[in-house]
Scaffold this active site. Structure first.
Site, PDB file in Angstrom:
ATOM      1  N   HIS A  87       0.852  -1.195   0.000  1.00  0.00           N
ATOM      2  CA  HIS A  87       0.000   0.000   0.000  1.00  0.00           C
ATOM      3  C   HIS A  87       0.882   1.237   0.000  1.00  0.00           C
ATOM      4  O   HIS A  87       2.083   1.154   0.271  1.00  0.00           O
ATOM      5  CB  HIS A  87      -0.879   0.025   1.258  1.00  0.00           C
ATOM      6  N   HIS A 135       5.575   6.525  -0.792  1.00  0.00           N
ATOM      7  CA  HIS A 135       6.409   5.322  -0.909  1.00  0.00           C
ATOM      8  C   HIS A 135       5.559   4.080  -0.673  1.00  0.00           C
ATOM      9  O   HIS A 135       4.564   4.123   0.067  1.00  0.00           O
ATOM     10  CB  HIS A 135       7.567   5.359   0.108  1.00  0.00           C
TER      11      HIS A 135
END
Ligand code: ATP
Ligand code: MG
Length: 172
Positions: free
Chosen positions: A42, A123
């Site tokens: 995720h 990220h």
């Protein structure tokens, strides 16, 4: 002692096909550290931390007021950040991603939720607790981001699990 809090964060879930491709590539590489399970990939938008259970309805209602545009996200850089987090990051951050983060942050502030003061760093973590840095180039993993979710992070004997508590579409 009864814990009446939920550990919450808003995120972009990595679609299953893309997560499979990313993990297949990662597992072929000499990437140090503890691999993140495929189902857990995720990109965090906003980390809320422990929130009282009774705030959940207000958070779900708040998320439904976010009107942000869908966008294409290219994760094309392999980087090492923080204390041994090996990640995929976008070489350039889509403006629509920043707008989504901004819309959530503003609304969370209005609800009195204090976010980490560090600036948003897009990220997707591939591995944790790495002792060596990742050096190799990464392919371009692109996905069409058309929804965001609210996750509850749950620690289990098998590691952390994220339960999806809500999902909201982004505008085409
Ligand atoms: P664990 O901490 O149990 O090893 P985890 O880091 O995946 O697993 P959480 O700590 O609940 O689970 O974090 C959920 C997500 O929020 C992760 O993407 C994590 O990097 C991010 N996160 C956690 N703490 C913060 C923080 N203080 N600021 C920003 N993002 C955070
Ligand atoms: Mg953590």
């Amino acid at each position: 002692m009864i814990d009446n809090t939920l550990r919450l964060f808003f995120a972009l879930p990595c679609p299953p096909e893309q997560a499979a491709a990313i993990c297949a590539w990662r597992d072929d590489q000499a990437i140090d550290g503890r691999a993140v399970p495929q189902d857990n990939l995720h990109l965090t938008l906003a980390f809320l931390g422990a929130q009282p259970r009774e705030h959940l309805d207000a958070l779900l209602q708040m998320a439904a007021t976010v009107h942000a545009e869908a966008f294409s996200l290219s994760l094309d850089r392999l980087t090492t950040i923080g204390k041994g987090f090996i990640c995929l990051q976008p070489a350039s951050t889509p403006p629509a991603l920043l707008q989504l983060v901004e819309a959530l942050s503003e609304r969370l502030a209005a609800l009195g939720v204090v976010l980490d003061c560090r600036p948003f760093l897009p990220h997707l973590t591939l591995s944790r607790q790495a002792r060596s840095r990742a050096q190799q180039p990464a392919p371009d993993f692109t996905w069409h981001v058309d929804r965001f979710v609210l996750y509850r992070s749950v620690n289990t004997a098998d590691g952390v699990r994220y339960d999806e508590l809500g999902s909201w579409p982004l505008l085409p």
